[in-house]
Design an enzyme around this catalytic site. Structure first.
Site: not given
Ligand SMILES: *[C@@H]1O[C@H](CO)[C@@H](O)[C@H](O)[C@H]1NC(C)=O
Ligand SMILES: *[C@@H]1O[C@H](CO)[C@@H](O)[C@H](O)[C@H]1NC(C)=O
Length: 585
Positions: A43-44, A83, A144, A352
């Site tokens: 993530d990120d 995302c 998410h 993402d």
């Protein structure tokens, strides 16, 4: 003429065919056997956050191992700089705009687990296809992509309803509010939040008072409006602390809410252990598997739960998070090795979206990624920092070890590529292209894409063309950076005047010569006049191919709904996953 008795002829034929039988039989078997699939999505994570992409001071030996034993894609893009849309494109192979998964207002992602928005249930994810073709499928970590439709028990958008047999993790995402240290997304975006809502309430009450005094408002209406104002203000006051933190911070096992709010204790390990248990089940069942490890790190809030990782890296707390994420990757790769699965497993590693360069901790320490030479940040649609992500693949026997491809590839390509590997037909109407050929011969195979479109929300910010003259990029927008930076206040919005500027004369860049997008091709040049009309024509064709679908980002769908709110030990909304209590960290 050659004349031979039939027996002799048969023997000679057999002898001639033998070598090819010996050579071709194992490969035929290998292509027929469905490979296992392991997806590792961070993530990120920024492009420049890993050793494989040239970072010499961060330690990511496990991530780098995937590149060493497989291929590094140097020009690998997400379909969105944030995302929720980006993940929906990865799962389906389509631009998010085809599924209504694009922000149409300032909200870029789903804000609540108790929102109605989600990846439409009629979409085909690669997990659904895998499930249909006999795989055991699991998603561990961040989702998410929505949860509920009409009540808190329906889980219509849950991973279980999108092709995953097993789910453990977070239906939303980690949010910095979850740290309990007083950090809040809302504060970062709107620093004067409390002051502004208080002032708004005061001003409303004052004007109601004046309205009553001068006789234009009846008393009852005044009281009603005043009460309403107080209620709305009260709700807005609770929003960051109660709604965002306590209520959103949840871990589910399948559809059961097992932890609320999320504890960081052993969190990294718990995801790994769940992944290992999933592998054991797949082996027991004798099924091929698709395991999607969707790490919660390195998104804010920063946390370390593996002993020895806090303070370990040369890059502060954020670096510690990367190195701990790398530990998770190592554990899962080791788990494959230990079970003898590595040779039959496709491993894909990516992020993402790009690093969030504006992110900080509650003390102001940097908490976001590093996008290498690419400019800008997560949530920026026009520049590359938000969408150029690490792309590593390992597939023993197919991908030559230690190879690299500079061809243009998209995360949407993973969908058709995995379907091919499973032996399933690839549906028409998707935007991803199979990169199986490219994976077999990374150095010599060209990109399957002519054009790739770069969206920010519903707006087309840029288009890249894999032209005979190299990769060109036409930009309709630019992020409106704060002077001297490549970021905005927390994030840049997509819309004109709200974080982005529109160019009436689009800017042309030659990425093959200028990867950082520092010098435009002049609009009055022969090159511009010759090339730009062709790009605009491709844009028109692309836009004509879009049909209108219901948006998942309407205010009504995003809004928090009490009846969609899952809560354990009501009304406390407090519980803890005890499954690993006795297991040492
Ligand atoms: C390596 O990654 C860290 C963590 O994001 C970053 O601070 C650093 O600048 C990177 N170094 C290089 C040389 O890219
Ligand atoms: C899913 O349903 C929506 C609305 O009902 C429709 O617009 C869309 O085209 C459908 N998508 C697919 C892939 O069938």
């Amino acid at each position: 003429r050659l004349r031979m008795p039939p027996i002799k002829l048969a023997i000679v034929t057999l002898l001639l065919l033998l070598p090819s039988l010996v050579v071709s039989s194992p490969t035929e078997k290998a292509t027929k056997k469905q490979p296992n699939i392991l997806i590792l999505l961070v993530d990120d994570l920024g492009f420049g956050d890993i050793g494989a992409n040239g970072n010499t001071t961060i330690r990511t030996p496990n991530v780098d191992r995937i590149a060493k034993e497989g291929v590094r894609l140097s020009h690998h893009l997400t379909a969105a700089p944030v995302c929720t849309p980006s993940r929906s494109a990865l799962l389906t192979g389509k631009y998010p705009i085809r599924m209504g998964m694009v922000p149409s207002i300032q909200m870029q992602v789903f804000p609540f687990t108790a929102s109605q928005a989600g990846l439409p249930t009629n979409e085909t994810t690669f997990a659904k296809v895998a499930q249909r073709s006999g795989y055991r499928t699991g998603l561990i970590g961040k989702w998410h992509l929505g949860a509920h439709c009409s009540n808190s028990k329906d889980f219509c958008h849950h991973p279980n309803n999108h092709g995953f047999d097993y789910f453990y993790g977070c239906l939303l995402t980690l949010l910095k509010d979850f740290s309990g240290l007083g950090e809040s997304v809302l504060h970062s975006r709107f620093p004067h939040y409390y002051r502004n809502i208080s002032l708004t309430l005061l001003a409303t009450l004052a004007s109601l008072g004046v309205g009553y005094k001068i006789g234009i408002l009846p008393r009852k209406l005044c009281i009603f409006l005043a009460l309403l104002g107080v209620l709305v203000t009260g709700f807005l006051f609770c929003l960051p602390d109660y709604l965002v933190r306590t209520v959103n911070s949840q871990l589910h096992r399948q559809t059961e809410l097992v932890e609320q709010p999320i504890r960081f204790e052993k969190l990294t390990q718990r995801l790994v252990w769940e992944g290992e248990e999933f592998l054991d089940k797949a082996v027991d069942e004798g099924k091929p598997f698709l395991l999607f490890m969707s790490f919660l790190q390195v998104h804010s809030p920063l946390y370390n739960s593996v002993p020895g990782y806090r303070g370990r890296s040369a890059h502060g707390w954020y670096g510690d998070n990367i190195e701990e994420m790398d530990w998770s990757v190592g554990q899962i790769l080791d788990a494959l090795d230990k079970r003898g699965l590595s040779d039959d497993t496709i491993v894909y590693f990516s992020s993402d979206n790009g690093g969030h360069i504006e992110e900080t901790t509650h003390t102001g320490e940097r908490a976001g990624g590093h996008n290498g030479i690419y400019r800008g940040s997560k949530c920026q649609g026009a520049v590359d920092g938000g969408i150029r992500v690490p792309g590593l693949l390992r597939w023993p026997g197919v991908i030559p070890a230690g190879s690299q491809s500079n061809a243009l590839t998209s995360q949407m390509d993973i969908f058709p590529t995995l379907l091919e590997a499973m032996g399933q037909p690839v549906p028409s109407g998707i935007d991803g292209r199979s990169i199986t050929k490219l994976l077999r011969q990374p150095q010599s195979t060209k990109s399957p894409h002519d054009f790739l479109f770069q969206y920010c929300g519903t707006l087309l910010h840029a288009v890249r063309w894999n032209s005979p003259e190299g990769v060109l990029k036409l930009r309709h927008y630019s992020p409106n950076w704060l002077p001297g930076t490549e970021g905005c206040r927390y994030i840049c919005g997509c819309m004109e005047g709200l974080g982005s500027v529109r160019h009436s004369v689009p800017l042309l860049y030659d990425l093959s010569a200028d990867e950082r997008e520092t010098a435009i091709v002049p609009a009055d040049s022969e090159r511009y006049r010759r090339l730009v009309p062709q790009i605009l024509e491709a844009e028109r064709r692309h836009q004509a191919s879009l049909s209108s679908v219901p948006s998942q980002f309407t205010f009504a769908k995003l809004m928090w709904r009490p009846w969609l709110q899952d809560c354990c030990n009501f009304p406390l909304c407090n519980c803890r996953d005890t499954k690993y209590d006795s297991r040492p960290a």
